[in-house]
Scaffold this active site. Structure first.
Site: not given
Ligand SMILES: NC(=O)C1=CN([C@@H]2O[C@H](COP(=O)(O)OP(=O)(O)OC[C@H]3O[C@@H](n4cnc5c(N)ncnc54)[C@H](OP(=O)(O)O)[C@@H]3O)[C@@H](O)[C@H]2O)C=CC1
Ligand SMILES: CCCCCCCCCCCCCCCC(=O)[C@@H](N)CO
Length: 352
Positions: A68-70, A91-92, A120, A192, A206, A210
């Protein structure tokens, strides 16, 4: 001079005179080259055996947790645009409905549907199992992040991170895997993070959640390969989503500065790469040059899904480790500088 001595001196003379010696390295080189060519040919011969057949998204049923997001929402859109049926899990309910409406704009035929399940993922998931029906691809993207200094984070944060990010991927996978095994087909994706390949300042709660996904994915892949089920782990860098905006509110300066190394990506770009890799059945999915280097460097004993990938890892590992040492040095210096700065401003505050 005996006849034997005469013969040996003739040979040596012949060798020196004709410079046969000089040819020896070339002959050895030829032999080595022939071996390498034969080896590469052999590897290429077996490559179809380890490269899975791509999944047809058109008409497939894709379940996206966190859809639902991101990033999750963008993954759902990308699959929907390629003709898949989608089930969004989060959830939402209001956010789910909103995302459903957004998705439906991208329909490519009138048979496509978007279902929503409000659940959830961190509590047991079995009630949703019957609702789902056969699933071709499960994307475990529901997750949450929180950064802070180890001793300043409440203990409960550590537990919550494991519950949502790790167990929240185990339960949905359990719900779909039996049917996938019966049907001898399927894809399981775990989202991850680069913070699941490298432990960074601020991510003591965190990162482990992952990293855990990687262990789960490797074990699961070994079990599932004979059933034609392929597992993918994606390691995105910081991505511009509501989740990141929320995390940034409490992010330590160190974490911010270190994460900037990898830049910020757009969720639709990240989603495109993730979906492509899942469709191809690649075990590893990374984004950008830093992501590529991190994945090659941390490949360990993870499964290899193409010969080129394996060869690239062999060739680049030493070089990337060298580069990594410079990165690590710069991260250490960021941490040190921030500490000195903090101490100086504390001292200044006291003087006032
Ligand atoms: N954005 C970033 O920088 C990065 C993100 N990631 C990973 O990517 C994934 C998505 O991240 P992002 O798009 O930023 O997150 P958002 O917060 O934008 O979206 C998270 C989504 O997960 C759902 N969610 C969260 N908790 C639960 C739960 N307990 N049960 C069911 N649904 C849940 C939320 O809906 P609701 O709250 O309604 O349940 C929402 O749809 C995550 O696992 C994050 O760790 C990895 C690397 C970088
Ligand atoms: C040859 C070696 C190359 C090394 C490159 C190292 C770069 C390190 C950057 C790490 C960035 C971590 C982002 C985590 C994002 C995340 O999971 C959260 N923002 C979730 O919300």
């Amino acid at each position: 001079m005996s006849s034997e001595e005469a013969l040996s001196s003739t040979i040596t003379d012949w060798l020196f005179i004709n410079s046969w010696w000089l040819l020896l390295p070339f002959i050895m080189l030829l032999v080595v080259a022939a071996f390498i060519v034969a080896f590469v040919l052999l590897l290429y011969m077996i490559s179809p055996l380890i490269s899975p057949k791509p999944l047809k998204l058109n008409g497939a049923h894709v379940v996206v947790t966190g859809g639902s997001s991101g990033i999750g929402k963008c993954i759902a859109i990308e699959c929907y645009r390629q003709g898949a049926f989608i089930t969004l899990v989060a959830r939402d309910e209001a956010k789910l409905l909103q995302a459903k409406k957004e998705l439906e704009k991208y329909a490519i035929n009138d048979k496509q549907v978007v279902l929503c399940i409000s659940v959830d993922v961190s509590s047991d998931y079995s009630q949703a199992q019957e609702k789902l029906g056969p699933v071709d691809m499960l994307v475990n993207c529901a997750g949450t992040s929180f950064s802070g200094k180890f001793e300043e984070m409440e203990v409960d944060r550590f537990k919550r991170m494991m519950e949502v990010n790790y167990l929240g991927s185990v339960y949905p996978t359990r719900a779909v895997i039996t049917t996938m095994k019966e049907r001898r087909m399927g894809r399981i994706m775990f989202v991850s993070s680069q913070a699941g390949q490298i432990g960074l300042f601020g991510y003591t709660a965190y990162s482990p959640s992952k990293f855990a996904l990687r262990g789960l994915a490797e074990s699961l892949q070994m079990e599932m390969k004979p059933y034609n089920i392929y597992v993918t782990v994606a390691y995105p860098p910081d991505t511009d989503t509501p989740g990141l905006a929320e995390e940034n509110k409490t992010k330590p300066l160190e974490t911010k500065l270190i994460s900037e190394t990898s830049g910020v990506c757009q969720p639709d770009q990240v989603a495109k790469i993730i979906v492509r890799d899942a469709v191809q059945g690649n075990f590893n999915s990374s984004v950008g040059p830093d992501g590529y280097m991190l994945s090659a460097l941390t490949c360990g004993m993870s499964p290899v899904t193409s010969i080129t990938e394996g060869l690239q890892q062999i060739v680049t590992m030493g070089l990337f480790r060298t580069i990594a040492l410079f990165y690590l040095g710069s991260f250490d210096s960021i941490v040190r500088r921030c500490m000195i700065q903090r101490e100086q401003s504390k001292a200044a505050d006291k003087r006032e």
